[in-house]
Design a protein around this motif. Structure first.
Motif, PDB file in Angstrom:
ATOM      1  N   ILE A   6       0.841  -1.221  -0.087  1.00  0.00           N
ATOM      2  CA  ILE A   6       0.006  -0.259   0.021  1.00  0.00           C
ATOM      3  C   ILE A   6       1.103   1.294  -0.071  1.00  0.00           C
ATOM      4  CG2 ILE A   6      -2.136  -0.926   1.017  1.00  0.00           C
ATOM      5  CD1 ILE A   6      -1.299   0.021   3.600  1.00  0.00           C
ATOM      6  N   THR A   7       0.338   2.194  -0.728  1.00  0.00           N
ATOM      7  CA  THR A   7       1.182   3.577  -0.835  1.00  0.00           C
ATOM      8  C   THR A   7       0.218   4.478  -0.531  1.00  0.00           C
ATOM      9  OG1 THR A   7       0.955   3.730  -3.186  1.00  0.00           O
ATOM     10  CG2 THR A   7       2.802   2.697  -2.563  1.00  0.00           C
ATOM     11  N   LYS A   8       0.583   5.713  -0.338  1.00  0.00           N
ATOM     12  CA  LYS A   8      -0.147   6.909  -0.135  1.00  0.00           C
ATOM     13  C   LYS A   8      -1.376   6.898  -1.333  1.00  0.00           C
ATOM     14  CE  LYS A   8       0.120  11.734   1.664  1.00  0.00           C
ATOM     15  NZ  LYS A   8       0.028  11.708   3.264  1.00  0.00           N
ATOM     16  N   GLU A   9      -0.871   6.823  -2.581  1.00  0.00           N
ATOM     17  CA  GLU A   9      -1.590   7.004  -3.476  1.00  0.00           C
ATOM     18  C   GLU A   9      -2.847   6.022  -3.711  1.00  0.00           C
ATOM     19  OE1 GLU A   9       1.953   6.723  -4.009  1.00  0.00           O
ATOM     20  OE2 GLU A   9       1.922   9.027  -4.209  1.00  0.00           O
ATOM     21  N   THR A  10      -2.457   4.498  -3.197  1.00  0.00           N
ATOM     22  CA  THR A  10      -3.365   3.775  -3.202  1.00  0.00           C
ATOM     23  C   THR A  10      -4.320   3.709  -2.130  1.00  0.00           C
ATOM     24  OG1 THR A  10      -2.123   2.126  -1.851  1.00  0.00           O
ATOM     25  CG2 THR A  10      -1.940   1.897  -4.506  1.00  0.00           C
ATOM     26  N   ILE A  11      -3.921   4.237  -0.978  1.00  0.00           N
ATOM     27  CA  ILE A  11      -4.934   4.678   0.106  1.00  0.00           C
ATOM     28  C   ILE A  11      -5.795   6.040  -0.396  1.00  0.00           C
ATOM     29  CG2 ILE A  11      -5.087   5.627   2.412  1.00  0.00           C
ATOM     30  CD1 ILE A  11      -2.452   4.080   2.978  1.00  0.00           C
ATOM     31  N   ALA A  12      -5.271   6.799  -1.055  1.00  0.00           N
ATOM     32  CA  ALA A  12      -6.118   7.786  -1.626  1.00  0.00           C
ATOM     33  C   ALA A  12      -7.225   7.206  -2.421  1.00  0.00           C
ATOM     34  CB  ALA A  12      -5.044   8.779  -2.260  1.00  0.00           C
ATOM     35  N   LYS A  13      -6.713   6.464  -3.319  1.00  0.00           N
ATOM     36  CA  LYS A  13      -7.653   5.799  -4.332  1.00  0.00           C
ATOM     37  C   LYS A  13      -8.794   5.188  -3.398  1.00  0.00           C
ATOM     38  CE  LYS A  13      -4.890   5.589  -8.333  1.00  0.00           C
ATOM     39  NZ  LYS A  13      -4.375   4.441  -9.212  1.00  0.00           N
ATOM     40  N   ASP A  14      -8.552   4.313  -2.302  1.00  0.00           N
ATOM     41  CA  ASP A  14      -9.474   3.864  -1.756  1.00  0.00           C
ATOM     42  C   ASP A  14     -10.484   4.876  -1.057  1.00  0.00           C
ATOM     43  OD1 ASP A  14      -8.386   1.256  -2.402  1.00  0.00           O
ATOM     44  OD2 ASP A  14      -7.630   0.890  -0.594  1.00  0.00           O
ATOM     45  N   LEU A  15      -9.896   5.739  -0.415  1.00  0.00           N
ATOM     46  CA  LEU A  15     -10.722   6.905   0.166  1.00  0.00           C
ATOM     47  C   LEU A  15     -11.678   7.258  -0.741  1.00  0.00           C
ATOM     48  CD1 LEU A  15      -8.038   8.355   2.670  1.00  0.00           C
ATOM     49  CD2 LEU A  15      -9.967   6.951   3.119  1.00  0.00           C
ATOM     50  N   THR A  17     -12.913   6.317  -3.518  1.00  0.00           N
ATOM     51  CA  THR A  17     -13.788   5.414  -4.039  1.00  0.00           C
ATOM     52  C   THR A  17     -14.865   5.337  -2.781  1.00  0.00           C
ATOM     53  OG1 THR A  17     -12.285   4.025  -5.319  1.00  0.00           O
ATOM     54  CG2 THR A  17     -14.110   2.806  -4.693  1.00  0.00           C
ATOM     55  N   GLU A  18     -14.598   5.104  -1.626  1.00  0.00           N
ATOM     56  CA  GLU A  18     -15.562   5.183  -0.623  1.00  0.00           C
ATOM     57  C   GLU A  18     -16.431   6.572  -0.520  1.00  0.00           C
ATOM     58  OE1 GLU A  18     -13.451   4.422   3.094  1.00  0.00           O
ATOM     59  OE2 GLU A  18     -13.101   2.228   2.571  1.00  0.00           O
ATOM     60  N   ASP A  19     -15.662   7.575  -0.742  1.00  0.00           N
ATOM     61  CA  ASP A  19     -16.405   8.898  -1.020  1.00  0.00           C
ATOM     62  C   ASP A  19     -17.416   8.998  -1.868  1.00  0.00           C
ATOM     63  OD1 ASP A  19     -15.062   9.881   1.281  1.00  0.00           O
ATOM     64  OD2 ASP A  19     -13.721  11.399   0.188  1.00  0.00           O
ATOM     65  N   LYS A  20     -17.061   8.311  -3.119  1.00  0.00           N
ATOM     66  CA  LYS A  20     -18.155   8.318  -4.018  1.00  0.00           C
ATOM     67  C   LYS A  20     -19.216   7.566  -3.712  1.00  0.00           C
ATOM     68  CE  LYS A  20     -14.823   9.156  -8.029  1.00  0.00           C
ATOM     69  NZ  LYS A  20     -14.320   8.680  -9.272  1.00  0.00           N
ATOM     70  N   LYS A  21     -19.173   6.243  -3.203  1.00  0.00           N
ATOM     71  CA  LYS A  21     -20.113   5.430  -2.880  1.00  0.00           C
ATOM     72  C   LYS A  21     -21.135   6.223  -1.644  1.00  0.00           C
ATOM     73  CE  LYS A  21     -17.788   0.993  -3.236  1.00  0.00           C
ATOM     74  NZ  LYS A  21     -17.209   0.167  -2.370  1.00  0.00           N
ATOM     75  N   SER A  22     -20.399   6.932  -0.739  1.00  0.00           N
ATOM     76  CA  SER A  22     -21.105   7.349   0.164  1.00  0.00           C
ATOM     77  C   SER A  22     -21.982   8.831  -0.345  1.00  0.00           C
ATOM     78  CB  SER A  22     -20.543   7.912   1.418  1.00  0.00           C
ATOM     79  OG  SER A  22     -19.390   8.661   1.116  1.00  0.00           O
ATOM     80  N   SER A  23     -21.564   9.196  -1.357  1.00  0.00           N
ATOM     81  CA  SER A  23     -21.928  10.613  -2.109  1.00  0.00           C
ATOM     82  C   SER A  23     -23.050   9.976  -2.917  1.00  0.00           C
ATOM     83  CB  SER A  23     -20.919  11.214  -3.048  1.00  0.00           C
ATOM     84  OG  SER A  23     -19.831  11.783  -2.395  1.00  0.00           O
ATOM     85  N   ARG A  24     -23.057   9.017  -3.632  1.00  0.00           N
ATOM     86  CA  ARG A  24     -24.028   8.473  -4.254  1.00  0.00           C
ATOM     87  C   ARG A  24     -25.584   8.245  -3.299  1.00  0.00           C
ATOM     88  NH1 ARG A  24     -20.568   4.630  -7.162  1.00  0.00           N
ATOM     89  NH2 ARG A  24     -19.609   5.992  -8.916  1.00  0.00           N
ATOM     90  N   GLN A  87     -12.778  16.352  -1.246  1.00  0.00           N
ATOM     91  CA  GLN A  87     -12.218  16.823   0.133  1.00  0.00           C
ATOM     92  C   GLN A  87     -11.086  16.037   0.383  1.00  0.00           C
ATOM     93  OE1 GLN A  87     -14.538  14.127   2.737  1.00  0.00           O
ATOM     94  NE2 GLN A  87     -14.382  15.523   4.400  1.00  0.00           N
ATOM     95  N   ASN A  88     -10.048  16.649  -0.379  1.00  0.00           N
ATOM     96  CA  ASN A  88      -8.558  16.415  -0.620  1.00  0.00           C
ATOM     97  C   ASN A  88      -8.109  15.025   0.327  1.00  0.00           C
ATOM     98  OD1 ASN A  88      -5.972  16.758  -1.296  1.00  0.00           O
ATOM     99  ND2 ASN A  88      -5.788  18.705  -0.399  1.00  0.00           N
ATOM    100  N   ASN A  89      -8.275  14.008  -0.586  1.00  0.00           N
ATOM    101  CA  ASN A  89      -7.993  12.740  -0.043  1.00  0.00           C
ATOM    102  C   ASN A  89      -6.521  12.416   0.085  1.00  0.00           C
ATOM    103  OD1 ASN A  89     -10.434  11.404   0.266  1.00  0.00           O
ATOM    104  ND2 ASN A  89     -10.640  11.199  -1.974  1.00  0.00           N
TER     105      ASN A  89
END
Length: 168
Positions: A6-15, A17-24, A87-89
């Motif tokens: 895991i890297t900072k970039e992969t964690i940012a992508k995970d966050l 993705t979760e933000d998009k789901k909750s936004s929907r 929201q600056n991931n």
């Protein structure tokens, strides 16, 4: 055993993705609320106020009700705005935390009993995890915790060090 990296970039992508789901979900709830609320208010107006002699007080009460009904909608929109602005991931830190103990909590919902698998950490408190992570975890195991600031008491995400390797 090969660990997932895991890297900072992969964690940012995970966050993200979760933000998009909750936004929907928030957007769907807001739209349903708006549709139902406007339908009720229009029905009250056309069936009660439009053709009656209620006067100014009736309209003041009606518009006060409209305002009260709009408050939850404004709340939903205020939750969506930071997500839409990205929201600056990348504003997070990855720290390590040790497991204090783990437990299974029984939760009652109506007639159903659910069992939550919870791990308690020194710094980040308790976090619910999936069954696999719960089974492989022991006391004093190390987890990578994703937090908004270094002194945070709650984690956004966690990754067991047994399965993941963090590379900056």
């Amino acid at each position: 055993m090969t660990k997932n990296v895991i890297t900072k970039e992969t964690i940012a992508k995970d966050l993200q993705t979760e933000d998009k789901k909750s936004s929907r979900i928030l957007l769907i709830v807001a739209l349903v609320y708006m549709f139902v609320g406007s339908s009720v208010l229009l029905a009250v107006y056309f069936l009660g106020l439009k053709n009656s002699e209620i006067g100014a007080i009736g309209y003041v009460i009606f518009f006060a009700c409209v305002f009260i009904c709009l408050l939850p909608l404004l709340f939903f929109i205020s939750l969506l705005i930071p997500r839409r602005n990205g929201q600056n991931n990348s504003n997070f830190f990855v720290i390590t935390d040790e497991v204090v103990y783990k437990e299974e909590k029984t939760i009652r919902r109506r007639d159903t009993r659910l069992i939550k698998k919870v791990i308690h950490f020194y710094q980040c408190g308790e976090i619910e995890v999936n069954s696999t992570w719960y089974q492989i975890t022991a006391e004093r195991d190390v987890f990578y915790m994703v937090v908004r600031d270094r002194n945070s008491k709650s984690a956004l995400k966690c990754y067991p060090a047994k399965l993941y390797e963090y590379i900056e």
